[in-house]
Write a protein that holds these residues in place. Sequence first.
Motif, PDB file in Angstrom:
ATOM      1  N   LEU A  65       1.500  -1.790 -12.458  1.00 29.69           N
ATOM      2  CA  LEU A  65       2.278  -1.978 -11.239  1.00 29.69           C
ATOM      3  C   LEU A  65       2.103  -3.388 -10.692  1.00 29.69           C
ATOM      4  N   LEU A  66       0.908  -3.904 -10.808  1.00 34.16           N
ATOM      5  CA  LEU A  66       0.609  -5.253 -10.327  1.00 34.16           C
ATOM      6  C   LEU A  66       1.412  -6.302 -11.090  1.00 34.16           C
ATOM      7  N   LEU A  67       1.612  -6.057 -12.381  1.00 33.89           N
ATOM      8  CA  LEU A  67       2.274  -7.039 -13.242  1.00 33.89           C
ATOM      9  C   LEU A  67       3.774  -6.819 -13.365  1.00 33.89           C
ATOM     10  N   ILE A 111     -12.865  10.999 -16.240  1.00 36.73           N
ATOM     11  CA  ILE A 111     -12.827   9.602 -16.679  1.00 36.73           C
ATOM     12  C   ILE A 111     -11.435   9.257 -17.189  1.00 36.73           C
ATOM     13  N   VAL A 112     -10.808  10.210 -17.881  1.00 33.34           N
ATOM     14  CA  VAL A 112      -9.474   9.968 -18.425  1.00 33.34           C
ATOM     15  C   VAL A 112      -8.484   9.698 -17.294  1.00 33.34           C
ATOM     16  N   GLN A 113      -8.515  10.528 -16.246  1.00 32.37           N
ATOM     17  CA  GLN A 113      -7.607  10.338 -15.119  1.00 32.37           C
ATOM     18  C   GLN A 113      -7.876   9.025 -14.402  1.00 32.37           C
ATOM     19  N   THR A 114      -9.154   8.688 -14.274  1.00 29.32           N
ATOM     20  CA  THR A 114      -9.503   7.417 -13.626  1.00 29.32           C
ATOM     21  C   THR A 114      -8.962   6.238 -14.410  1.00 29.32           C
ATOM     22  N   LEU A 115      -9.110   6.285 -15.725  1.00 32.64           N
ATOM     23  CA  LEU A 115      -8.606   5.199 -16.571  1.00 32.64           C
ATOM     24  C   LEU A 115      -7.087   5.111 -16.518  1.00 32.64           C
ATOM     25  N   LYS A 116      -6.439   6.268 -16.475  1.00 34.14           N
ATOM     26  CA  LYS A 116      -4.980   6.278 -16.347  1.00 34.14           C
ATOM     27  C   LYS A 116      -4.554   5.636 -15.024  1.00 34.14           C
ATOM     28  N   GLY A 117      -5.318   5.924 -13.971  1.00 31.70           N
ATOM     29  CA  GLY A 117      -5.005   5.340 -12.676  1.00 31.70           C
ATOM     30  C   GLY A 117      -5.189   3.835 -12.671  1.00 31.70           C
ATOM     31  N   ILE A 118      -6.266   3.371 -13.291  1.00 31.64           N
ATOM     32  CA  ILE A 118      -6.521   1.923 -13.360  1.00 31.64           C
ATOM     33  C   ILE A 118      -5.421   1.230 -14.156  1.00 31.64           C
ATOM     34  N   VAL A 159       3.997   4.090 -10.604  1.00 33.67           N
ATOM     35  CA  VAL A 159       3.727   4.705  -9.299  1.00 33.67           C
ATOM     36  C   VAL A 159       3.411   6.180  -9.480  1.00 33.67           C
ATOM     37  N   TRP A 160       4.240   6.887 -10.260  1.00 37.91           N
ATOM     38  CA  TRP A 160       4.009   8.314 -10.470  1.00 37.91           C
ATOM     39  C   TRP A 160       2.705   8.554 -11.227  1.00 37.91           C
ATOM     40  N   GLU A 161       2.403   7.685 -12.202  1.00 34.18           N
ATOM     41  CA  GLU A 161       1.159   7.845 -12.963  1.00 34.18           C
ATOM     42  C   GLU A 161      -0.057   7.600 -12.075  1.00 34.18           C
ATOM     43  N   LEU A 162       0.028   6.574 -11.236  1.00 32.76           N
ATOM     44  CA  LEU A 162      -1.069   6.299 -10.307  1.00 32.76           C
ATOM     45  C   LEU A 162      -1.232   7.455  -9.330  1.00 32.76           C
ATOM     46  N   SER A 163      -0.122   7.949  -8.812  1.00 31.83           N
ATOM     47  CA  SER A 163      -0.165   9.048  -7.857  1.00 31.83           C
ATOM     48  C   SER A 163      -0.789  10.296  -8.475  1.00 31.83           C
ATOM     49  N   LEU A 198      -2.771   7.182  -2.452  1.00 31.22           N
ATOM     50  CA  LEU A 198      -1.724   6.387  -3.082  1.00 31.22           C
ATOM     51  C   LEU A 198      -1.211   5.317  -2.134  1.00 31.22           C
ATOM     52  N   ALA A 199      -1.016   5.676  -0.870  1.00 32.55           N
ATOM     53  CA  ALA A 199      -0.475   4.714   0.094  1.00 32.55           C
ATOM     54  C   ALA A 199      -1.379   3.496   0.227  1.00 32.55           C
ATOM     55  N   SER A 200      -2.675   3.710   0.352  1.00 38.77           N
ATOM     56  CA  SER A 200      -3.582   2.573   0.511  1.00 38.77           C
ATOM     57  C   SER A 200      -3.627   1.721  -0.753  1.00 38.77           C
ATOM     58  N   LEU A 201      -3.547   2.356  -1.934  1.00 39.94           N
ATOM     59  CA  LEU A 201      -3.578   1.586  -3.177  1.00 39.94           C
ATOM     60  C   LEU A 201      -2.284   0.807  -3.397  1.00 39.94           C
ATOM     61  N   LEU A 202      -1.149   1.375  -3.008  1.00 42.13           N
ATOM     62  CA  LEU A 202       0.106   0.634  -3.128  1.00 42.13           C
ATOM     63  C   LEU A 202       0.139  -0.554  -2.169  1.00 42.13           C
ATOM     64  N   ILE A 203      -0.409  -0.365  -0.978  1.00 44.85           N
ATOM     65  CA  ILE A 203      -0.500  -1.489  -0.032  1.00 44.85           C
ATOM     66  C   ILE A 203      -1.422  -2.566  -0.599  1.00 44.85           C
ATOM     67  N   ALA A 204      -2.569  -2.159  -1.125  1.00 46.93           N
ATOM     68  CA  ALA A 204      -3.507  -3.118  -1.718  1.00 46.93           C
ATOM     69  C   ALA A 204      -2.865  -3.849  -2.890  1.00 46.93           C
ATOM     70  N   ASN A 205      -2.149  -3.107  -3.721  1.00 49.32           N
ATOM     71  CA  ASN A 205      -1.487  -3.700  -4.878  1.00 49.32           C
ATOM     72  C   ASN A 205      -0.472  -4.753  -4.447  1.00 49.32           C
ATOM     73  N   ALA A 206       0.319  -4.412  -3.422  1.00 48.07           N
ATOM     74  CA  ALA A 206       1.326  -5.347  -2.925  1.00 48.07           C
ATOM     75  C   ALA A 206       0.685  -6.599  -2.336  1.00 48.07           C
ATOM     76  N   LEU A 207      -0.420  -6.426  -1.603  1.00 43.64           N
ATOM     77  CA  LEU A 207      -1.111  -7.586  -1.018  1.00 43.64           C
ATOM     78  C   LEU A 207      -1.650  -8.513  -2.100  1.00 43.64           C
ATOM     79  N   ILE A 208      -2.199  -7.938  -3.155  1.00 45.13           N
ATOM     80  CA  ILE A 208      -2.706  -8.756  -4.263  1.00 45.13           C
ATOM     81  C   ILE A 208      -1.563  -9.512  -4.927  1.00 45.13           C
ATOM     82  N   ALA A 209      -0.486  -8.782  -5.273  1.00 45.29           N
ATOM     83  CA  ALA A 209       0.643  -9.393  -5.973  1.00 45.29           C
ATOM     84  C   ALA A 209       1.278 -10.507  -5.147  1.00 45.29           C
ATOM     85  N   VAL A 210       1.495 -10.260  -3.868  1.00 46.74           N
ATOM     86  CA  VAL A 210       2.126 -11.266  -3.016  1.00 46.74           C
ATOM     87  C   VAL A 210       1.209 -12.468  -2.836  1.00 46.74           C
ATOM     88  N   THR A 211      -0.068 -12.223  -2.633  1.00 50.44           N
ATOM     89  CA  THR A 211      -1.006 -13.330  -2.450  1.00 50.44           C
ATOM     90  C   THR A 211      -1.049 -14.236  -3.677  1.00 50.44           C
TER      91      THR A 211
END
Length: 223
Positions: free
Chosen positions: A17-19, A4-11, A28-32, A148-161
């Motif tokens: 990163l989004l903000l 749970i701790v790692q999941t929360l750190k990832g979130i 990025v390193w923490e999410l990875s 990580l690659a899919s989450l960074l792509i998702a993050n970028a799509l959200i931020a740009v949108t």
Amino acid sequence: MPSIVQTLKGIKAFVMLLLDENGNLQPVWELSSSLLDSRAFPLAVAGMKTTPEVADILAQRYIAPTHDLEALLQYPPDSLGYTYASHMKQLGFKTLEPEINIDSDSTYVENRWRQTHDIWHVITGFDTSEIGEIGLQAFYLAQLQLPLASLLIANALIAVTLWRPQSLCPLLMAILKGWEMGSNAKPLIAQKWEQFWEKPVTLLRTELNVQPINFCEFALKLV
């Protein structure tokens, strides 16, 4: 199973990163790192192992010593060593030495992709702009299926949108181009780049079936 701790750190890292507007790499390193124990990572590794040359390098757990940029600048101007070192110097980057204990296939892959990330930039032609980085992540996703690659792509799509919708079309085109390039290329994770410093970049691209993007021309076409 991820804790749970790692999941929360990832979130938390995903939201940071989004903000973030300053290009801070720490999230990025923490999410990875938070994804190393995820269900997706071992599935990605299992997929990689279906390619013999990738299975071989995973079994060897080949890791090179620190890249000496000054020494690499002594290679011919068209070589991988010189081109990579010049790329790093021009951008003011330092070689990345991940502090990861390599005790599994997942930690080996995590360590190696971080160590060679900027070499992949050189080989693919994707620059280090936001769109270039996400294009390269699409290349990673096609080749490695890293979470990580899919989450960074998702993050970028959200931020740009949400905040830069005018950049959505170029971003989507970069993602498409990166995916196509990664799907067609030989596995870059299997390469012992440090043994190829003297090789011309153009020859390596041909051998690896990489059709590099001319990012300046690519960006201009999308304006």
